[in-house]
Design a protein around this motif. Sequence first.
Motif, PDB file in Angstrom:
ATOM      1  N   ILE A  93       2.031 -14.420  -0.275  1.00  0.00           N
ATOM      2  CA  ILE A  93       1.811 -13.158  -0.428  1.00  0.00           C
ATOM      3  C   ILE A  93       1.512 -12.339   0.934  1.00  0.00           C
ATOM      4  O   ILE A  93       2.316 -11.422   1.234  1.00  0.00           O
ATOM      5  N   PHE A  94       0.864 -13.065   2.064  1.00  0.00           N
ATOM      6  CA  PHE A  94       0.601 -12.516   3.113  1.00  0.00           C
ATOM      7  C   PHE A  94       2.115 -12.538   4.021  1.00  0.00           C
ATOM      8  O   PHE A  94       2.442 -11.644   4.674  1.00  0.00           O
ATOM      9  N   ALA A  95       3.000 -13.664   3.744  1.00  0.00           N
ATOM     10  CA  ALA A  95       3.920 -13.866   4.447  1.00  0.00           C
ATOM     11  C   ALA A  95       5.095 -12.676   4.042  1.00  0.00           C
ATOM     12  O   ALA A  95       5.850 -12.151   4.763  1.00  0.00           O
ATOM     13  N   ILE A  96       5.028 -12.314   2.689  1.00  0.00           N
ATOM     14  CA  ILE A  96       5.954 -11.354   2.159  1.00  0.00           C
ATOM     15  C   ILE A  96       5.435  -9.880   2.754  1.00  0.00           C
ATOM     16  O   ILE A  96       6.439  -9.174   3.220  1.00  0.00           O
ATOM     17  N   LEU A  97       4.292  -9.676   3.093  1.00  0.00           N
ATOM     18  CA  LEU A  97       3.737  -8.477   3.503  1.00  0.00           C
ATOM     19  C   LEU A  97       3.901  -8.371   4.854  1.00  0.00           C
ATOM     20  O   LEU A  97       4.685  -7.249   5.477  1.00  0.00           O
ATOM     21  N   LEU A  98       3.941  -9.421   5.535  1.00  0.00           N
ATOM     22  CA  LEU A  98       4.506  -9.626   6.953  1.00  0.00           C
ATOM     23  C   LEU A  98       5.862  -9.321   7.242  1.00  0.00           C
ATOM     24  O   LEU A  98       6.142  -8.627   8.128  1.00  0.00           O
ATOM     25  N   SER A  99       6.759  -9.736   6.529  1.00  0.00           N
ATOM     26  CA  SER A  99       8.057  -9.698   6.487  1.00  0.00           C
ATOM     27  C   SER A  99       8.362  -8.366   6.205  1.00  0.00           C
ATOM     28  O   SER A  99       9.502  -8.027   6.530  1.00  0.00           O
ATOM     29  N   GLU A 100       7.895  -7.497   5.444  1.00  0.00           N
ATOM     30  CA  GLU A 100       8.113  -6.209   5.117  1.00  0.00           C
ATOM     31  C   GLU A 100       7.696  -5.168   6.363  1.00  0.00           C
ATOM     32  O   GLU A 100       8.226  -4.137   5.938  1.00  0.00           O
ATOM     33  N   VAL A 101       7.050  -5.674   7.244  1.00  0.00           N
ATOM     34  CA  VAL A 101       6.723  -4.755   8.305  1.00  0.00           C
ATOM     35  C   VAL A 101       8.041  -4.579   9.170  1.00  0.00           C
ATOM     36  O   VAL A 101       8.606  -5.405   9.657  1.00  0.00           O
TER      37      VAL A 101
END
Length: 302
Positions: A93-101
């Motif tokens: 989940i953290f990787a997905i959120l980070l990739s959306e930045v």
Amino acid sequence: MQKKPVITKSKLSLLLMALPFIVLVFLFNYLPLFGWVYVFFDYKPGIPLSQTPFVGLKFFELTLNDGGELLNVLKNTLAMSFLGLLTSPLPLIFAILLSEVKNKTFQKIVQTTTTLPNFISWFIVFSLFFSVFSVEGLFNTLLIKLHIISEPTNILGNGEAVWYVQTAVAVWKGLGWGAIIYLASIAGIDQELFDAAKVDGAGRFQTIMNVTVPGLMPTYIVLLLLSISNMLSNGFDQYFVFHNPLVAEKIEVLDYYVYRIGIATNDYAYATAIGMSKTVISVILLFTVNFISKRVRGQSIV
């Protein structure tokens, strides 16, 4: 007629580069297996093995007949592992959120900041958490001054909450590092899928659910299955530094128990029997989940 493989200069260079790591793996992972021979002897430090009585499977029988102490250790081990499995989606989940930045500078700062704890020694981590969450630490001092609580709470000495506290500490330390694998997987997803989703009018959330998440599932499932096969190995360092008499009964996992029996009480043979049994069970779990993965998904992890 099948051609014989040719070892080119580039392949030889890659082999030579990998050779030091192969030697290290052999020295630290396979050479110690010769120590398993001690499990069949009533070994005492300082006495040559040739002069030590042979006892056969005595210490394996002791592990089966051990009373509540070993059962309590197994309960702690499985509880910690189960909580680890429940929190395993967090790096994804953290990787997905980070990739959306969209701001790449901010993205790199967050990624670097969250990855750094992985490289911090557990002794330093304990010192940090002790200074913040001890009875006289920053957390209790702040809550008392804000009149939220009247008496300090001993979070690190709370036996009822130790499983959840240690899980939270492990998540904090490994979240950023675990996300790196998923960020690499996101980078490997075909960009045309994202373009096609935009053309179809999919919003950001819909793109994540229909493109990013399915693209990450194979990686997540492989890591999850490996975690299941490794359920009896929680590690040693974390529980060693956070161990104290108030939480001793709930924080002692199998790796710490082996250390206490083998090093603290000098019962090397019995500790070897427990460690050997743990390894065998872990290998069985690995091939079991590998078989299930092959039957269910059509793909194996080994």
